[in-house]
Design a protein around this motif. Sequence first.
Motif, PDB file in Angstrom:
ATOM      1  N   TYR A 181       0.827  -1.207   0.000  1.00 43.50           N
ATOM      2  CA  TYR A 181       0.000   0.000   0.000  1.00 43.50           C
ATOM      3  C   TYR A 181       0.867   1.265   0.000  1.00 43.50           C
ATOM      4  O   TYR A 181       0.670   2.164  -0.827  1.00 43.50           O
ATOM      5  CB  TYR A 181      -0.906  -0.018   1.232  1.00 43.50           C
ATOM      6  CG  TYR A 181      -1.723   1.235   1.427  1.00 43.50           C
ATOM      7  CD1 TYR A 181      -2.922   1.414   0.751  1.00 43.50           C
ATOM      8  CD2 TYR A 181      -1.298   2.236   2.299  1.00 43.50           C
ATOM      9  CE1 TYR A 181      -3.683   2.572   0.933  1.00 43.50           C
ATOM     10  CE2 TYR A 181      -2.040   3.394   2.487  1.00 43.50           C
ATOM     11  CZ  TYR A 181      -3.232   3.548   1.806  1.00 43.50           C
ATOM     12  OH  TYR A 181      -3.974   4.709   1.986  1.00 43.50           O
ATOM     13  N   PHE A 182       1.819   1.337   0.901  1.00 44.70           N
ATOM     14  CA  PHE A 182       2.636   2.554   1.009  1.00 44.70           C
ATOM     15  C   PHE A 182       3.622   2.684  -0.153  1.00 44.70           C
ATOM     16  O   PHE A 182       3.935   3.808  -0.569  1.00 44.70           O
ATOM     17  CB  PHE A 182       3.361   2.594   2.346  1.00 44.70           C
ATOM     18  CG  PHE A 182       2.474   2.983   3.491  1.00 44.70           C
ATOM     19  CD1 PHE A 182       1.949   4.259   3.573  1.00 44.70           C
ATOM     20  CD2 PHE A 182       2.133   2.060   4.468  1.00 44.70           C
ATOM     21  CE1 PHE A 182       1.103   4.627   4.624  1.00 44.70           C
ATOM     22  CE2 PHE A 182       1.291   2.417   5.518  1.00 44.70           C
ATOM     23  CZ  PHE A 182       0.778   3.703   5.591  1.00 44.70           C
ATOM     24  N   SER A 183       4.093   1.565  -0.692  1.00 43.34           N
ATOM     25  CA  SER A 183       5.037   1.643  -1.811  1.00 43.34           C
ATOM     26  C   SER A 183       4.389   2.222  -3.063  1.00 43.34           C
ATOM     27  O   SER A 183       5.079   2.784  -3.922  1.00 43.34           O
ATOM     28  CB  SER A 183       5.608   0.251  -2.120  1.00 43.34           C
ATOM     29  OG  SER A 183       4.618  -0.602  -2.681  1.00 43.34           O
ATOM     30  N   LYS A 184       3.076   2.098  -3.177  1.00 42.10           N
ATOM     31  CA  LYS A 184       2.360   2.606  -4.351  1.00 42.10           C
ATOM     32  C   LYS A 184       1.964   4.070  -4.215  1.00 42.10           C
ATOM     33  O   LYS A 184       1.490   4.675  -5.178  1.00 42.10           O
ATOM     34  CB  LYS A 184       1.110   1.751  -4.597  1.00 42.10           C
ATOM     35  CG  LYS A 184       1.434   0.316  -5.001  1.00 42.10           C
ATOM     36  CD  LYS A 184       0.186  -0.533  -5.086  1.00 42.10           C
ATOM     37  CE  LYS A 184       0.525  -1.991  -5.415  1.00 42.10           C
ATOM     38  NZ  LYS A 184      -0.681  -2.857  -5.412  1.00 42.10           N
ATOM     39  N   LYS A 185       2.149   4.632  -3.034  1.00 44.24           N
ATOM     40  CA  LYS A 185       1.852   6.046  -2.836  1.00 44.24           C
ATOM     41  C   LYS A 185       2.935   6.908  -3.507  1.00 44.24           C
ATOM     42  O   LYS A 185       4.064   6.459  -3.695  1.00 44.24           O
ATOM     43  CB  LYS A 185       1.812   6.378  -1.343  1.00 44.24           C
ATOM     44  CG  LYS A 185       0.612   5.815  -0.595  1.00 44.24           C
ATOM     45  CD  LYS A 185      -0.621   6.654  -0.868  1.00 44.24           C
ATOM     46  CE  LYS A 185      -1.768   6.311   0.046  1.00 44.24           C
ATOM     47  NZ  LYS A 185      -2.949   7.142  -0.210  1.00 44.24           N
ATOM     48  N   GLN A 186       2.569   8.130  -3.848  1.00 43.14           N
ATOM     49  CA  GLN A 186       3.553   9.043  -4.421  1.00 43.14           C
ATOM     50  C   GLN A 186       4.377   9.687  -3.310  1.00 43.14           C
ATOM     51  O   GLN A 186       3.831  10.183  -2.342  1.00 43.14           O
ATOM     52  CB  GLN A 186       2.863  10.136  -5.237  1.00 43.14           C
ATOM     53  CG  GLN A 186       3.839  11.081  -5.920  1.00 43.14           C
ATOM     54  CD  GLN A 186       3.149  12.078  -6.828  1.00 43.14           C
ATOM     55  OE1 GLN A 186       1.982  11.916  -7.165  1.00 43.14           O
ATOM     56  NE2 GLN A 186       3.858  13.114  -7.231  1.00 43.14           N
ATOM     57  N   TRP A 187       5.696   9.643  -3.490  1.00 47.98           N
ATOM     58  CA  TRP A 187       6.581  10.240  -2.490  1.00 47.98           C
ATOM     59  C   TRP A 187       6.274  11.736  -2.365  1.00 47.98           C
ATOM     60  O   TRP A 187       6.256  12.452  -3.358  1.00 47.98           O
ATOM     61  CB  TRP A 187       8.037  10.035  -2.910  1.00 47.98           C
ATOM     62  CG  TRP A 187       9.037  10.329  -1.838  1.00 47.98           C
ATOM     63  CD1 TRP A 187       9.328  11.550  -1.320  1.00 47.98           C
ATOM     64  CD2 TRP A 187       9.878   9.396  -1.151  1.00 47.98           C
ATOM     65  NE1 TRP A 187      10.300  11.453  -0.346  1.00 47.98           N
ATOM     66  CE2 TRP A 187      10.661  10.139  -0.226  1.00 47.98           C
ATOM     67  CE3 TRP A 187      10.054   8.021  -1.232  1.00 47.98           C
ATOM     68  CZ2 TRP A 187      11.607   9.536   0.599  1.00 47.98           C
ATOM     69  CZ3 TRP A 187      10.987   7.433  -0.404  1.00 47.98           C
ATOM     70  CH2 TRP A 187      11.747   8.171   0.496  1.00 47.98           C
ATOM     71  N   PRO A 188       6.036  12.229  -1.171  1.00 45.83           N
ATOM     72  CA  PRO A 188       5.701  13.647  -1.005  1.00 45.83           C
ATOM     73  C   PRO A 188       6.906  14.560  -1.225  1.00 45.83           C
ATOM     74  O   PRO A 188       8.037  14.185  -0.924  1.00 45.83           O
ATOM     75  CB  PRO A 188       5.214  13.723   0.446  1.00 45.83           C
ATOM     76  CG  PRO A 188       5.963  12.632   1.139  1.00 45.83           C
ATOM     77  CD  PRO A 188       6.069  11.517   0.127  1.00 45.83           C
ATOM     78  N   THR A 189       6.631  15.724  -1.766  1.00 39.21           N
ATOM     79  CA  THR A 189       7.686  16.711  -1.970  1.00 39.21           C
ATOM     80  C   THR A 189       7.810  17.575  -0.725  1.00 39.21           C
ATOM     81  O   THR A 189       6.846  18.207  -0.299  1.00 39.21           O
ATOM     82  CB  THR A 189       7.375  17.602  -3.180  1.00 39.21           C
ATOM     83  OG1 THR A 189       7.287  16.775  -4.353  1.00 39.21           O
ATOM     84  CG2 THR A 189       8.470  18.638  -3.381  1.00 39.21           C
ATOM     85  N   GLN A 190       8.990  17.581  -0.115  1.00 38.46           N
ATOM     86  CA  GLN A 190       9.207  18.365   1.099  1.00 38.46           C
ATOM     87  C   GLN A 190       9.957  19.672   0.825  1.00 38.46           C
ATOM     88  O   GLN A 190      10.048  20.524   1.695  1.00 38.46           O
ATOM     89  CB  GLN A 190       9.989  17.538   2.124  1.00 38.46           C
ATOM     90  CG  GLN A 190       9.282  16.253   2.523  1.00 38.46           C
ATOM     91  CD  GLN A 190       9.944  15.598   3.705  1.00 38.46           C
ATOM     92  OE1 GLN A 190       9.732  15.990   4.854  1.00 38.46           O
ATOM     93  NE2 GLN A 190      10.773  14.610   3.450  1.00 38.46           N
ATOM     94  N   GLU A 191      10.505  19.793  -0.395  1.00 36.90           N
ATOM     95  CA  GLU A 191      11.208  21.017  -0.798  1.00 36.90           C
ATOM     96  C   GLU A 191      12.294  21.395   0.221  1.00 36.90           C
ATOM     97  O   GLU A 191      12.351  22.509   0.720  1.00 36.90           O
ATOM     98  CB  GLU A 191      10.221  22.165  -0.982  1.00 36.90           C
ATOM     99  CG  GLU A 191       9.205  21.898  -2.089  1.00 36.90           C
ATOM    100  CD  GLU A 191       8.251  23.070  -2.303  1.00 36.90           C
ATOM    101  OE1 GLU A 191       8.318  24.040  -1.520  1.00 36.90           O
ATOM    102  OE2 GLU A 191       7.469  23.014  -3.249  1.00 36.90           O
ATOM    103  N   GLN A 192      13.143  20.434   0.506  1.00 39.38           N
ATOM    104  CA  GLN A 192      14.255  20.698   1.407  1.00 39.38           C
ATOM    105  C   GLN A 192      15.344  21.449   0.630  1.00 39.38           C
ATOM    106  O   GLN A 192      15.662  21.096  -0.507  1.00 39.38           O
ATOM    107  CB  GLN A 192      14.782  19.383   1.982  1.00 39.38           C
ATOM    108  CG  GLN A 192      13.709  18.659   2.800  1.00 39.38           C
ATOM    109  CD  GLN A 192      14.138  17.297   3.305  1.00 39.38           C
ATOM    110  OE1 GLN A 192      14.522  17.154   4.444  1.00 39.38           O
ATOM    111  NE2 GLN A 192      14.066  16.295   2.454  1.00 39.38           N
ATOM    112  N   PRO A 193      15.901  22.487   1.205  1.00 41.98           N
ATOM    113  CA  PRO A 193      16.827  23.360   0.475  1.00 41.98           C
ATOM    114  C   PRO A 193      18.117  22.657   0.070  1.00 41.98           C
ATOM    115  O   PRO A 193      18.602  21.760   0.767  1.00 41.98           O
ATOM    116  CB  PRO A 193      17.108  24.489   1.471  1.00 41.98           C
ATOM    117  CG  PRO A 193      16.865  23.866   2.818  1.00 41.98           C
ATOM    118  CD  PRO A 193      15.732  22.908   2.609  1.00 41.98           C
ATOM    119  N   ALA A 194      18.642  23.083  -1.071  1.00 41.17           N
ATOM    120  CA  ALA A 194      19.930  22.550  -1.524  1.00 41.17           C
ATOM    121  C   ALA A 194      21.037  23.096  -0.633  1.00 41.17           C
ATOM    122  O   ALA A 194      21.063  24.289  -0.325  1.00 41.17           O
ATOM    123  CB  ALA A 194      20.178  22.951  -2.969  1.00 41.17           C
ATOM    124  N   PRO A 195      21.933  22.249  -0.179  1.00 36.70           N
ATOM    125  CA  PRO A 195      23.029  22.721   0.685  1.00 36.70           C
ATOM    126  C   PRO A 195      24.059  23.511  -0.114  1.00 36.70           C
ATOM    127  O   PRO A 195      24.119  23.404  -1.345  1.00 36.70           O
ATOM    128  CB  PRO A 195      23.621  21.421   1.235  1.00 36.70           C
ATOM    129  CG  PRO A 195      23.301  20.397   0.199  1.00 36.70           C
ATOM    130  CD  PRO A 195      21.982  20.801  -0.396  1.00 36.70           C
TER     131      PRO A 195
END
Length: 227
Positions: free
Chosen positions: A121-135
């Motif tokens: 079930y969870f593997s088929k979900k779309q990975w959420p975008t967290q917009e973590q800043p580029a270092p």
Amino acid sequence: MIASSRDPKYPSALRDLGHGLFFSSALKLVALSAVLLAGALALAPDAARADSVEEAAQVCSGCHGENGVPMDKTIPVIWGQRREYLLKELHDFKTGHRKNETMAAIVDSLSKTDMEELASYFSKKQWPTQEQPAPPADVVSKALAVINQLNCRDCHQDHFQGDYVRPSLRGQSEDYLLKTMTDFHTGERANFPAMSALMKSLNEDQLKPLAAYLASLPPKVPSISER
């Protein structure tokens, strides 16, 4: 020059306020963790009694987030994660090979079929975008040095998307990545001996740049034309 809080001339009211803000933030974090733990423990039996995988997944969302983004950033994103990896971790929590009080309570009453269905079930979900800043460039350089030193791509693949048993690292929460690598480094987590050996070969100063770099990668693997 900014006055130091240790300077006798530094106003005691400001010093007390600073200390108060620090402890207030710390207490809020502890309180949040306690609430999440209590909630998960209370709901643990519900996962086994659920009539559908969707109902069982609601128990997981209490910590892992309704939209796939955990409230506590030291908790991993599991939406879109590799099915086989998720299933292995559930199994390891159930057998005690991986230690976590909350997860142990959740999986205790789950059957093999329950865990397989949740992992799917969870593997088929779309990975959420967290917009973590580029270092910054220097942090990226330090991270790449570690990646090349350890040959991280040999297991986690060229774009850190993982494979049938290794997890995707792209866009995972930075705090979680740092915590789990630190846990392997210290021996707190020991359910993957190869990772333990690799992380123990690093010093703690090398872990933070690596976590920051991997977290900043967009979840979607770039197409050939984008590489």
